[in-house]
Design an enzyme around this catalytic site. Structure first.
Site, short mmCIF file in Angstrom:
data_model
loop_
_atom_site.label_atom_id
_atom_site.label_comp_id
_atom_site.label_asym_id
_atom_site.label_seq_id
_atom_site.Cartn_x
_atom_site.Cartn_y
_atom_site.Cartn_z
N HIS A 206 -10.65 -14.37 -14.66
CA HIS A 206 -10.42 -13.92 -16.03
C HIS A 206 -10.02 -15.13 -16.88
O HIS A 206 -8.82 -15.44 -17.01
CB HIS A 206 -9.31 -12.87 -16.07
N HIS A 443 -13.29 -11.65 -20.93
CA HIS A 443 -12.10 -11.10 -20.28
C HIS A 443 -12.14 -11.26 -18.77
O HIS A 443 -11.18 -11.74 -18.17
CB HIS A 443 -11.96 -9.62 -20.64
N GLU A 592 11.42 6.67 -12.90
CA GLU A 592 11.25 6.30 -11.49
C GLU A 592 10.43 5.02 -11.31
O GLU A 592 10.80 4.15 -10.51
CB GLU A 592 10.58 7.45 -10.71
N HIS A 655 8.08 20.80 -6.24
CA HIS A 655 9.17 19.92 -5.82
C HIS A 655 9.26 19.78 -4.30
O HIS A 655 10.15 19.09 -3.80
CB HIS A 655 10.51 20.46 -6.34
#
Length: 855
Positions: A206, A443, A592, A655
Site C-alpha cells: 500500500h 491505495h 468490550e 446471553h
C-alpha cells in the site's frame, strides 16, 4: 504577438474559474496564491488548496495555442500579474507569493529560501514587484484566466457525478514558513521512495499512505520523539503506533533511517517476503522497534489509548518532584478506515473521558479508501466527533508540504495537558504521483516502474531505487543519538531516584524494568478442601483478584460495565480516572472491543503491567478480534469472563454461550481455562499471571454464575496439568471427562447412576495445557483403549480429540431458570450415566446434543 493575442483570447472564457475560486475564500484572514518557475519557464502561477499540491500551470501543456517560447513566457508573466490584480480586486488582503529561478524575471523580488515543490532551481520571494508595460490590464486578466483555468482543469475533482468547488487554503504565514526546507524535503522524500521502491519490488503493498504520511513520520522520528534504537525497551521512550498498519512501509522506512538494526536496507528490499523482518503489517514480535501489531483498522489507535493509560498510571505512581521517571508521549497515525471502525469510537471516547493528555493522534484525512473517495460512505465531521469525546482537535490544511504547520500543531498538542489531541491532517494519498495521486488505485497496489519514474520527476528525486542520500541518514540518526543522550540523562536520574526513593525504586526495578514476579506471590492465592462451602467460580475469581491485588502492584484492570456481575473490583485500590491515575480499577464502560485492545497494549508497553479485562463469556464475541490479536502479538492480557453456559438462565439464548468457548480454543497460542471449583480457579490465576508476566501470552478464563462444590483432588498443581483424575480407579471401564460446572455432574453420575462400574472422572480445565503435557502422562490418564465420554455445556465440536462420545448442546438455549435449562438440555447425572452405559456398549459420537430440550 498575434499568437499571444490568440492565446489570451482563448483563455479569457476561463476567468470565471478564478472568480469562483477567489469568491469562495471571502472572509479568509489570509488568502495566498503562489507562483513559481524555472530557468526555462520563469514564472508559473499556482493556486494552493487544502487537498492539492503546488501544481504549476505549465506552458508546455498549452500546445493548442501553438505559442513559441517568447509567447509562452509573456503569457506566464502576464498570468502572474493578472493573478495579483484579480486577487486584489476580488479578495482584499490577499497575498501573492512567487518562486522563480534567480534573475529569470527581474520583476520578482529577491529570493529568500528554496521551495520544496517544483523545479529544483526554484526560490521563494514574498511579493510581486512592478512588471512595467508587460502588465497591461487586458493581458493581466487574460493571464489570470490562464492560471485559474489551467489549474481548474488539472485539479478538478468529480465525486459522485458532482463537481466540487475547489477552495483556496488559508495558510499559516508565507511560502517561507509553511513549506518544507530542502533538507526536510529530502528526508521526507527518502521515506516516500523507500516505500515506493519496496512495494514495487514486492509487487504488493500500500504505497499511497506512506507517501502522504511521510511528513508526519519525518517530524516524529527526526525531531519530536525520544527513542534509542539501541534499546527499544527503555521505559521512558516515546511510543509510536501506526494504526493504518497497511501503510507499514512508512514505519519500516522510519526505523531503517533512524538506525534500528532490525530493519536494514536488505530488509526493506525483502518487504512482504518469506522470513523477512518487514511483513505486510507491523508485527511487534517480528521487528524490533514496533510497539504493537496493527492491521485490523482501528486496533492501533485503541492500542495507543492503552499505552497512554499505562503512561498516566506509572507516572502517577512513581514520579517524584524533580524525578519524572515516566514522562513520555504516545503518537499514533490513523486513517479514514480507522475512523470508520467502531473500535475507534469505543477507545477514543474513553480516552477523552480519562483526559489522557500524553496521547497525540494524527488523522490522515486523505479521503480515499479501497472503494474510492470516502464521500461514497463517510461524510461525518470527524473533528466535531472527537471534540464531543473531549479531545482537543487541531487541523493542518496541507500535510503534504506544510512541515511548519505540523510542527506547530504538535507543539499545541503538547501544551494541552488535560486532553488527548487529534491533529486532522489533510493529505493527498500517493502524494507526488502524477497519475495516481488522490485515487484508490494507489491505495493497495504498487505504482509500477513507469509511474515511479514519473513520481521521481514530479518530486525532483534524482536518486535510484533504494538509494538514500547520506544527509537523510545523518538527520534521522542524529536525532536518534539525541534520544540515546536522553536515555543517559534518564539513567542518571534513575540512580538518584534509587538513593532517594529506595522502596519505590525496588518496586519499579522488579515490576517495570526486570519484569519479574515477587517471591512468594502465589502464596496469597486461596486453597480449599471439599469440606469448604461451594460457591460460583466467579466468586472464587473475585477472591483471587483481590488476593493478587495486594501483592502485585502491577496487576490492574476492570470490566465492561459488569463489575458487580463479573466480580472484578479490587478492594485495595480506587478507580483509574482523570485525577486519580495511580488507582488500578478501570471503568471501561460498555466498550468490550476497545477495552481488550487497550489491555493488550498495556501488556505490550514493556513496563511489566499485568492487565485483565472482564465481561460475560458471550460478549467476548464483541472483542474477539482483540483476543486473537493478543494471541498473535504475544500480549499478556488476562480475559476474565463469567456466566459461561446455559446456566445463565433467564436472560435466554442471547446471553447463553454455546459455541463461544469451543471457538476460542481454536485460536493458536491462546490458553482457555474453564475451572470447576476454587482450587482450579486459583490454579488458573497462577497460570495466567505467570504466562502474562514471564511469557507475555494471553489467557482466557470462563467462570460460572451458579454455585459449584469443591472437588476431591483439585489443586493448583493439578490445574497446571490441564487435566487430572478427580475420581481415580485402576483399569476403568469408562472415563468421564468434564470441564467447569459439568465436572461435579460427572462425579455424581459416577457415584449414583454408574454404581458398580469402574469409572474414572477427569476434570479438564484446559485443553491447551493438557495438550502440552508429556505423551506418557496423557496416555496414562486417557488410555486409548478405554471408552471415554466428554461432558460440557457447549457444542460437541472438537471433543473428538479427547473422547469418542459426547454429551453437549449443539443448539441454542432457552429462557428459564438456570437449573431448569441444564436439566432439560441433558446436563443431569442421570442422563450422563445413561450415555456412559451406551458408550461402554460401543456407541460413539454425540449421544446427547441438547435437541431433547427444544420446545
Amino acid at each position: 504577438m498575434q499568437e499571444h493575442a490568440l492565446a489570451c483570447f482563448l483563455m479569457l472564457y476561463e476567468l470565471v474559474s478564478l472568480i469562483e475560486l477567489t469568491q469562495s475564500c471571502r472572509g479568509e484572514s489570509r488568502l495566498s496564491l503562489y507562483v513559481y518557475g524555472s530557468s526555462l519557464f520563469p514564472l508559473l502561477p499556482v493556486v494552493r488548496t487544502p487537498r492539492r499540491s503546488l501544481t504549476p500551470v505549465h506552458p508546455g501543456n498549452m500546445s493548442s495555442t501553438k505559442m513559441n517560447r517568447r509567447s509562452q513566457r509573456a503569457a506566464v508573466a502576464t498570468a502572474a500579474v493578472g493573478v495579483a490584480a484579480t486577487a486584489a480586486l476580488l479578495a482584499p488582503g490577499a497575498t501573492v507569493g512567487f518562486a522563480a529561478a534567480p534573475a529569470s524575471l527581474r520583476t520578482v523580488a529577491a529570493s529568500t529560501q528554496g521551495l520544496a515543490m517544483g523545479p529544483s532551481a526554484a526560490v521563494a520571494a514574498p511579493v510581486v514587484a512592478d512588471a512595467g508595460s508587460m502588465a497591461a490590464m487586458s493581458a493581466g486578466i487574460a493571464g489570470a484566466a490562464l492560471a485559474a483555468g489551467a489549474f481548474s482543469r488539472s485539479q478538478a475533482v468529480k465525486r459522485q457525478g458532482k463537481a466540487k468547488a475547489v477552495q483556496l487554503a488559508a495558510v499559516r504565514e508565507s511560502v517561507v514558513n509553511d513549506t518544507a526546507t530542502a533538507v526536510e524535503t529530502e528526508c521526507i522524500n527518502a521515506i516516500r521512495f523507500l516505500a515506493v521502491d519496496a512495494i514495487n519490488k514486492s509487487n504488493s503493498g500500500h504505497p499511497g499512505a506512506p507517501m502522504g504520511q511521510a511528513p508526519i513520520g519525518y517530524l516524529l522520528f527526526a525531531e519530536e520523539m525520544n527513542y534509542n534504537p539501541e534499546d527499544s525497551k527503555w521505559a521512558n521512550r516515546d511510543r509510536f503506533v501506526l494504526s493504518s498498519g497497511h501503510g507499514c512501509m512508512l514505519q519500516y522506512s522510519l526505523l531503517h533511517l533512524a538506525g534500528y538494526k532490525s530493519v536494514s536496507i536488505d530488509d526493506i528490499k525483502q518487504f512482504r517476503q518469506w522470513g523477512s523482518k518487514t511483513p505486510g503489517h507491523p508485527e511487534n514480535f517480528e521487528t524490533d522497534g514496533i510497539e504493537v501489531t496493527t492491521g485490523p483498522l482501528g486496533m492501533g489507535i485503541s492500542n495507543a489509548v492503552g499505552l497512554a493509560a499505562a503512561e498516566a498510571h506509572l507516572a502517577a505512581v512513581y514520579n517524584k518532584p524533580g524525578m519524572p521517571l515516566i514522562d513520555h508521549y504516545c503518537y499514533t497515525i490513523a486513517g479514514d478506515g480507522c475512523m470508520q471502525e467502531g473500535i475507534t469510537h469505543e477507545s477514543a471516547s474513553l480516552a477523552g473521558h480519562l483526559g489522557l493528555g500524553k496521547l497525540i493522534a494524527f488523522y490522515d484525512d486523505n479521503g480515499i479508501t479501497i472503494d474510492g473517495h470516502t464521500d461514497l460512505s463517510f461524510t461525518e465531521d470527524v473533528g466535531k466527533r472527537f471534540e464531543a469525546y473531549g479531545w482537543q482537535v487541531l487541523t493542518v490544511l496541507d500535510g503534504n508540504t506544510d512541515v511548519a504547520g505540523l510542527r506547530d500543531a504538535i507543539k499545541q498538542a503538547k501544551a494541552c495537558t488535560d486532553k488527548p489531541t487529534l491533529i486532522k491532517v489533510k493529505t493527498i494519498i500517493g502524494y507526488g504521483s502524477p497519475n495516481k495521486a488522490d485515487t484508490h488505485d494507489i491505495h493497495g497496489a504498487a505504482l509500477g516502474k513507469d509511474e515511479a519514474d514519473a513520481t521521481r520527476g514530479q518530486l525532483g528525486w534524482k536518486h535510484g531505487e533504494f538509494e538514500v542520500p547520506q544527509q537523510a541518514y545523518d538527520v534521522f540518526r542524529g536525532h536518534a543519538a539525541k534520544g540515546a543522550s536522553k536515555q543517559a540523562e534518564w539513567n542518571k536520574m534513575w540512580a538518584e531516584y534509587q538513593q532517594k526513593e529506595p522502596e519505590l525504586a525496588a518496586q519499579f526495578k522488579r515490576a517495570c524494568m526486570d519484569r519479574k514476579l515477587p517471591d512468594g506471590w502465589a502464596d496469597s492465592l486461596p486453597k480449599l478442601t471439599p469440606e469448604d462451602k461451594g460457591k460460583a467460580t466467579r466468586l472464587h475469581s473475585q477472591d483471587c483478584i483481590n488476593a493478587l491485588a495486594n501483592v502485585l502492584p502491577e496487576f490492574m484492570g476492570g470490566s465492561a460495565d459488569l463489575a458487580p456481575s463479573n466480580m472484578t473490583l479490587m478492594k485495595c485500590t480506587g478507580n483509574f480516572l482523570k485525577g486519580s491515575y495511580a488507582e488500578r480499577n478501570f471503568r471501561f464502560g460498555i466498550r468490550e472491543f476497545g477495552m481488550a485492545a487497550m489491555c493488550n497494549a498495556m501488556s505490550l508497553d514493556k513496563t511489566g503491567i499485568i492487565p485483565y479485562c472482564a465481561t460475560f463469556t458471550i460478549f467476548s464475541d464483541y472483542m474477539r478480534s482483540a483476543i486473537r490479536m493478543a494471541a498473535l502479538s504475544q500480549a499478556g492480557t488476562i480475559f476474565v469472563t463469567t456466566h459461561d453456559s446455559i446456566a445463565v438462565g433467564e436472560d435466554g439464548p442471547t446471553h447463553q454461550p454455546i459455541e463461544t468457548i469451543t471457538s476460542l480454543r481454536m485460536i493458536p497460542d491462546l490458553t482457555v481455562m474453564r475451572p470447576a471449583d476454587g482450587n482450579e480457579t486459583a490454579g488458573a490465576y497462577k497460570y495466567a499471571v505467570e504466562r502474562s508476566k514471564n511469557e507475555s501470552r494471553p489467557t482466557f478464563m470462563a467462570f460460572s454464575r451458579q454455585a459449584l462444590p469443591n472437588l476431591p483432588n483439585s489443586s493448583i498443581e493439578n490445574t497446571f496439568k490441564g487435566a487430572y483424575a478427580v475420581i481415580e480407579c485402576a483399569d476403568p471401564e469408562v472415563i468421564l471427562i468434564g470441564t467447569g460446572s459439568e465436572v461435579h455432574v460427572c462425579v455424581n453420575a459416577a457415584k449414583e447412576g454408574l454404581a458398580g462400574k469402574k469409572v474414572r472422572v477427569v476434570s479438564m480445565p484446559s485443553w491447551e495445557v493438557f495438550r502440552a503435557q508429556p505423551a506418557s502422562y496423557k496416555d496414562a490418564l486417557l488410555p486409548k483403549n478405554v471408552p471415554t465420554l466428554s461432558v460440557e455445556a457447549a457444542v460437541t465440536m472438537g471433543w473428538g480429540e479427547w473422547a469418542g462420545a459426547f454429551v453437549g448442546i449443539d443448539c441454542f438455549g432457552a429462557s428459564a431458570p438456570g437449573q431448569t435449562c441444564l436439566d432439560n438440555f441433558g446436563f443431569t447425572s442421570a442422563n450422563v450415566a445413561s450415555c456412559a452405559i451406551r458408550c461402554i456398549a460401543g456407541e460413539r459420537g454425540a449421544l446427547s446434543n441438547g435437541s431433547q430440550g427444544k420446545h
